[in-house]
Design a protein around this motif. Structure first.
Motif, PDB file in Angstrom:
ATOM      1  N   SER A  57     -16.657 -19.686  53.865  1.00 14.13           N
ATOM      2  CA  SER A  57     -15.241 -19.415  54.003  1.00 14.13           C
ATOM      3  C   SER A  57     -14.446 -20.708  53.882  1.00 14.13           C
ATOM      4  CB  SER A  57     -14.958 -18.750  55.351  1.00 14.13           C
ATOM      5  OG  SER A  57     -15.269 -19.641  56.415  1.00 14.13           O
ATOM      6  N   ARG A  58     -13.134 -20.559  53.798  1.00 14.00           N
ATOM      7  CA  ARG A  58     -12.273 -21.736  53.697  1.00 14.00           C
ATOM      8  C   ARG A  58     -12.346 -22.590  54.951  1.00 14.00           C
ATOM      9  NH1 ARG A  58      -6.050 -20.485  53.057  1.00 14.00           N
ATOM     10  NH2 ARG A  58      -6.483 -19.660  55.145  1.00 14.00           N
ATOM     11  N   SER A  59     -12.383 -21.943  56.116  1.00  8.64           N
ATOM     12  CA  SER A  59     -12.479 -22.695  57.367  1.00  8.64           C
ATOM     13  C   SER A  59     -13.800 -23.450  57.457  1.00  8.64           C
ATOM     14  CB  SER A  59     -12.323 -21.749  58.564  1.00  8.64           C
ATOM     15  OG  SER A  59     -11.053 -21.144  58.568  1.00  8.64           O
ATOM     16  N   SER A  60     -14.890 -22.808  57.038  1.00 11.60           N
ATOM     17  CA  SER A  60     -16.193 -23.474  57.062  1.00 11.60           C
ATOM     18  C   SER A  60     -16.192 -24.706  56.169  1.00 11.60           C
ATOM     19  CB  SER A  60     -17.292 -22.505  56.620  1.00 11.60           C
ATOM     20  OG  SER A  60     -17.392 -21.408  57.510  1.00 11.60           O
ATOM     21  N   ARG A  61     -15.576 -24.595  54.994  1.00 14.48           N
ATOM     22  CA  ARG A  61     -15.514 -25.745  54.095  1.00 14.48           C
ATOM     23  C   ARG A  61     -14.701 -26.876  54.698  1.00 14.48           C
ATOM     24  NH1 ARG A  61     -12.942 -23.955  48.892  1.00 14.48           N
ATOM     25  NH2 ARG A  61     -13.196 -26.161  48.395  1.00 14.48           N
ATOM     26  N   TYR A  62     -13.618 -26.549  55.396  1.00 17.17           N
ATOM     27  CA  TYR A  62     -12.805 -27.589  56.035  1.00 17.17           C
ATOM     28  C   TYR A  62     -13.615 -28.334  57.097  1.00 17.17           C
ATOM     29  CZ  TYR A  62      -8.512 -25.815  53.855  1.00 17.17           C
ATOM     30  OH  TYR A  62      -7.547 -25.448  52.954  1.00 17.17           O
ATOM     31  N   PHE A  63     -14.331 -27.579  57.934  1.00 19.94           N
ATOM     32  CA  PHE A  63     -15.125 -28.213  58.985  1.00 19.94           C
ATOM     33  C   PHE A  63     -16.252 -29.055  58.387  1.00 19.94           C
ATOM     34  CE2 PHE A  63     -13.465 -24.731  61.772  1.00 19.94           C
ATOM     35  CZ  PHE A  63     -12.847 -25.559  62.698  1.00 19.94           C
ATOM     36  N   LEU A  64     -16.894 -28.547  57.350  1.00 18.06           N
ATOM     37  CA  LEU A  64     -17.985 -29.293  56.738  1.00 18.06           C
ATOM     38  C   LEU A  64     -17.477 -30.525  55.992  1.00 18.06           C
ATOM     39  CD1 LEU A  64     -20.131 -26.291  55.445  1.00 18.06           C
ATOM     40  CD2 LEU A  64     -20.615 -27.785  57.386  1.00 18.06           C
ATOM     41  N   LEU A  65     -16.283 -30.442  55.431  1.00 17.10           N
ATOM     42  CA  LEU A  65     -15.681 -31.625  54.823  1.00 17.10           C
ATOM     43  C   LEU A  65     -15.382 -32.684  55.880  1.00 17.10           C
ATOM     44  CD1 LEU A  65     -13.197 -30.175  52.156  1.00 17.10           C
ATOM     45  CD2 LEU A  65     -15.064 -31.774  51.729  1.00 17.10           C
ATOM     46  N   SER A  66     -14.915 -32.228  57.042  1.00 16.97           N
ATOM     47  CA  SER A  66     -14.655 -33.166  58.134  1.00 16.97           C
ATOM     48  C   SER A  66     -15.943 -33.832  58.597  1.00 16.97           C
ATOM     49  CB  SER A  66     -13.997 -32.426  59.302  1.00 16.97           C
ATOM     50  OG  SER A  66     -13.805 -33.279  60.413  1.00 16.97           O
ATOM     51  N   LEU A  67     -17.023 -33.051  58.713  1.00 12.70           N
ATOM     52  CA  LEU A  67     -18.317 -33.623  59.112  1.00 12.70           C
ATOM     53  C   LEU A  67     -18.820 -34.610  58.070  1.00 12.70           C
ATOM     54  CD1 LEU A  67     -20.782 -33.671  61.004  1.00 12.70           C
ATOM     55  CD2 LEU A  67     -21.708 -31.753  59.680  1.00 12.70           C
ATOM     56  N   LEU A 122     -18.709 -24.210  67.368  1.00 14.18           N
ATOM     57  CA  LEU A 122     -17.744 -23.228  67.862  1.00 14.18           C
ATOM     58  C   LEU A 122     -17.316 -22.270  66.754  1.00 14.18           C
ATOM     59  CD1 LEU A 122     -15.945 -22.286  70.221  1.00 14.18           C
ATOM     60  CD2 LEU A 122     -14.234 -23.950  69.457  1.00 14.18           C
ATOM     61  N   GLU A 123     -17.094 -22.788  65.561  1.00 18.32           N
ATOM     62  CA  GLU A 123     -16.698 -21.934  64.438  1.00 18.32           C
ATOM     63  C   GLU A 123     -17.799 -20.956  64.056  1.00 18.32           C
ATOM     64  OE1 GLU A 123     -16.554 -20.872  60.172  1.00 18.32           O
ATOM     65  OE2 GLU A 123     -17.880 -22.375  61.050  1.00 18.32           O
ATOM     66  N   ARG A 124     -19.059 -21.405  64.066  1.00 17.63           N
ATOM     67  CA  ARG A 124     -20.178 -20.517  63.759  1.00 17.63           C
ATOM     68  C   ARG A 124     -20.346 -19.451  64.839  1.00 17.63           C
ATOM     69  NH1 ARG A 124     -21.148 -19.219  59.423  1.00 17.63           N
ATOM     70  NH2 ARG A 124     -18.914 -19.671  59.399  1.00 17.63           N
ATOM     71  N   TYR A 125     -20.095 -19.807  66.079  1.00 20.49           N
ATOM     72  CA  TYR A 125     -20.184 -18.849  67.182  1.00 20.49           C
ATOM     73  C   TYR A 125     -19.155 -17.731  66.997  1.00 20.49           C
ATOM     74  CZ  TYR A 125     -19.799 -17.012  71.948  1.00 20.49           C
ATOM     75  OH  TYR A 125     -19.749 -16.188  73.050  1.00 20.49           O
ATOM     76  N   ILE A 126     -17.930 -18.091  66.639  1.00 21.00           N
ATOM     77  CA  ILE A 126     -16.891 -17.080  66.421  1.00 21.00           C
ATOM     78  C   ILE A 126     -17.233 -16.221  65.211  1.00 21.00           C
ATOM     79  CG2 ILE A 126     -14.458 -16.769  65.835  1.00 21.00           C
ATOM     80  CD1 ILE A 126     -13.860 -19.302  67.413  1.00 21.00           C
ATOM     81  N   ALA A 127     -17.770 -16.820  64.162  1.00 20.26           N
ATOM     82  CA  ALA A 127     -18.102 -16.060  62.954  1.00 20.26           C
ATOM     83  C   ALA A 127     -19.187 -15.021  63.215  1.00 20.26           C
ATOM     84  CB  ALA A 127     -18.541 -17.011  61.847  1.00 20.26           C
ATOM     85  N   VAL A 128     -20.134 -15.323  64.117  1.00 19.39           N
ATOM     86  CA  VAL A 128     -21.245 -14.408  64.380  1.00 19.39           C
ATOM     87  C   VAL A 128     -20.851 -13.323  65.372  1.00 19.39           C
ATOM     88  CG1 VAL A 128     -23.553 -14.250  65.392  1.00 19.39           C
ATOM     89  CG2 VAL A 128     -23.018 -16.071  63.770  1.00 19.39           C
ATOM     90  N   PHE A 129     -20.193 -13.685  66.462  1.00 16.29           N
ATOM     91  CA  PHE A 129     -19.917 -12.723  67.522  1.00 16.29           C
ATOM     92  C   PHE A 129     -18.573 -12.027  67.384  1.00 16.29           C
ATOM     93  CE2 PHE A 129     -23.190 -15.387  69.428  1.00 16.29           C
ATOM     94  CZ  PHE A 129     -24.003 -14.446  70.021  1.00 16.29           C
ATOM     95  N   TYR A 130     -17.676 -12.569  66.592  1.00 14.27           N
ATOM     96  CA  TYR A 130     -16.372 -11.930  66.371  1.00 14.27           C
ATOM     97  C   TYR A 130     -16.063 -11.895  64.880  1.00 14.27           C
ATOM     98  CZ  TYR A 130     -16.046 -13.049  71.330  1.00 14.27           C
ATOM     99  OH  TYR A 130     -16.299 -13.166  72.676  1.00 14.27           O
ATOM    100  N   PRO A 131     -16.907 -11.234  64.080  1.00 12.03           N
ATOM    101  CA  PRO A 131     -16.706 -11.261  62.621  1.00 12.03           C
ATOM    102  C   PRO A 131     -15.434 -10.548  62.173  1.00 12.03           C
ATOM    103  CG  PRO A 131     -18.438  -9.714  63.218  1.00 12.03           C
ATOM    104  CD  PRO A 131     -18.084 -10.445  64.470  1.00 12.03           C
ATOM    105  N   LEU A 132     -15.068  -9.464  62.873  1.00 11.83           N
ATOM    106  CA  LEU A 132     -13.866  -8.727  62.473  1.00 11.83           C
ATOM    107  C   LEU A 132     -12.597  -9.469  62.851  1.00 11.83           C
ATOM    108  CD1 LEU A 132     -14.941  -5.084  63.422  1.00 11.83           C
ATOM    109  CD2 LEU A 132     -15.170  -6.286  61.237  1.00 11.83           C
ATOM    110  N   GLN A 133     -12.659 -10.285  63.906  1.00  8.33           N
ATOM    111  CA  GLN A 133     -11.481 -11.051  64.323  1.00  8.33           C
ATOM    112  C   GLN A 133     -11.509 -12.485  63.788  1.00  8.33           C
ATOM    113  OE1 GLN A 133     -13.492  -9.495  66.610  1.00  8.33           O
ATOM    114  NE2 GLN A 133     -12.239  -7.690  67.078  1.00  8.33           N
ATOM    115  N   TYR A 134     -12.485 -12.810  62.950  1.00  6.57           N
ATOM    116  CA  TYR A 134     -12.637 -14.197  62.496  1.00  6.57           C
ATOM    117  C   TYR A 134     -11.395 -14.689  61.757  1.00  6.57           C
ATOM    118  CZ  TYR A 134     -14.477 -18.259  60.026  1.00  6.57           C
ATOM    119  OH  TYR A 134     -14.649 -19.530  59.534  1.00  6.57           O
ATOM    120  N   SER A 135     -10.854 -13.864  60.874  1.00  6.51           N
ATOM    121  CA  SER A 135      -9.695 -14.295  60.084  1.00  6.51           C
ATOM    122  C   SER A 135      -8.475 -14.558  60.946  1.00  6.51           C
ATOM    123  CB  SER A 135      -9.360 -13.237  59.022  1.00  6.51           C
ATOM    124  OG  SER A 135     -10.445 -13.062  58.136  1.00  6.51           O
TER     125      SER A 135
END
Length: 359
Positions: A57-67, A122-135
């Motif tokens: 996702s776009r958010s995942s790419r942002y976090f990975l770019l930061s890392l 934290l982002e991966r936790y939200i993506a797994v346990f709250y997939p419908l509310q992730y966006s």
């Protein structure tokens, strides 16, 4: 007399090497090798994640770019600055402005890397346990705010290190070839840094990754009950999450433990132990490339595509050579991609539903 003169001339012609100089050369070689590995690995990562990668996702790419930016700073900023100081500084001289600036950069990048790892968990936790509310939860604004916090809070917290006449004393360590704050003279500040940086990030990473690992394990057990063929599948959660957490604690815990020991006891650890524990966290910048990126199949495919384009751009003749082969394989690859897309969507829906039931 003649024999003694011969022995004296032989010893003068072949003097014993200075142990300190030999140790320093070995340390500098290790630092340069590690810096090259970190830089090359993260440059390869940047070539891929600056473009779109399937399944990210776009958010995942942002976090990975930061890392990736934080890890790249190890090889492009931390190591050159400390090597530069080790070559220029007179070891008998006291602390100076340059050493304070370098120590501030070291502590800031180390802290930013830990905060970035915590935000990714934290982002991966939200993506797994709250997939419908992730966006709605991980909006672009919130993602950028978390990244800004990971990069802006450490400089504010560590700003006292940058002042030469401030409350934090800084010295250049000949054991680790690093400008280090004198934590033994400021025990309270040292312990507060540990409590505000290492422990919060460790708690977030441990809790989030442990919950995701347990959910993935329950999902795998349920899939075994309904589909025996899935028993042969690799445990993806254990292959990714366990190495990530093991590498994190292996690289960072010794450094934090040595810092606390120096602050409480007022004495330093042995020379080579100090060198290892101080530079060990930088190796996490190279291991992140492996655990977060190279294990991912989509990343590897995208990297091969980017590498192929770069090769053809540098050597156009290769493009003409492989054009015929690529044309003959286009239809076959297209069929495979369509089939993989269908299976990927069905697998994604199944995984999401299963994780929802587990949550």
């Amino acid at each position: 007399m003649h024999t003694a003169a011969v022995n004296l001339s032989a010893s003068a012609a072949d003097p014993d090497p200075d142990p300190d100089s030999l140790h320093r050369s070995v340390k500098v070689s290790i630092i340069i090798t590690l810096g090259v590995m970190i830089t090359v690995g993260n440059v390869a990562v940047l070539l891929v994640i600056t473009s779109s990668v399937a399944g990210w996702s776009r958010s995942s790419r942002y976090f990975l770019l930061s890392l990736t930016a934080a890890d790249s700073a190890f090889g492009l900023l931390v190591m050159p600055l400390n090597l530069w100081v080790s070559l220029l500084k007179d070891y008998t001289a006291g602390p100076d402005v340059l050493c304070h600036v370098v120590a501030f950069c070291n502590a800031t990048i180390y802290s930013t890397c830990m905060y970035t790892l915590a935000t990714i968990s934290l982002e991966r936790y939200i993506a797994v346990f709250y997939p419908l509310q992730y966006s709605s939860l991980m909006t672009r604004r919130r993602t950028l705010l978390l990244i800004a916090f990971a990069w802006c809070f450490p400089p504010c917290l560590l700003s006292p290190i940058s002042f030469p006449d401030g409350i934090i004393e800084v010295h250049f360590s000949t054991a680790s070839l690093v400008c280090n704050p004198s934590y033994s003279t400021n025990v309270g500040y040292s312990l507060s840094l540990t409590c505000l940086i290492f422990f919060p990030c460790s708690v977030i990473m441990t809790y989030a990754n442990l919950r995701v690992w347990c959910a993935a394990k329950r999902q795998r057990l349920k899939l075994r009950q309904y589909d025996c063929a899935r028993r042969s599948r690799h445990n993806v959660a254990s292959r990714v999450l366990v190495p990530v957490m093991a590498a994190y604690y292996t690289c960072w815990t010794p450094c934090m433990a040595a810092m606390i020991y120096n602050a409480v006891s007022g004495s330093s650890v042995p020379e080579w132990i100090e060198f290892v524990v101080v530079w060990l966290p930088t190796s996490n910048g190279f291991l992140n490339c492996i655990f977060y990126f190279w294990i991912n199949r989509s990343f590897r495919r995208k990297f091969y595509l980017v590498l192929q384009r770069l090769t053809f751009a540098l050597c156009p003749k290769l493009a003409d050579t492989f054009e015929c082969c690529n044309a003959s394989k286009t239809q076959f690859v297209s069929v495979l991609d369509n089939n993989n897309a269908v299976h990927g969507r069905s697998s994604s829906v199944s995984s999401t539903c299963t994780l929802l039931s587990l949550a």
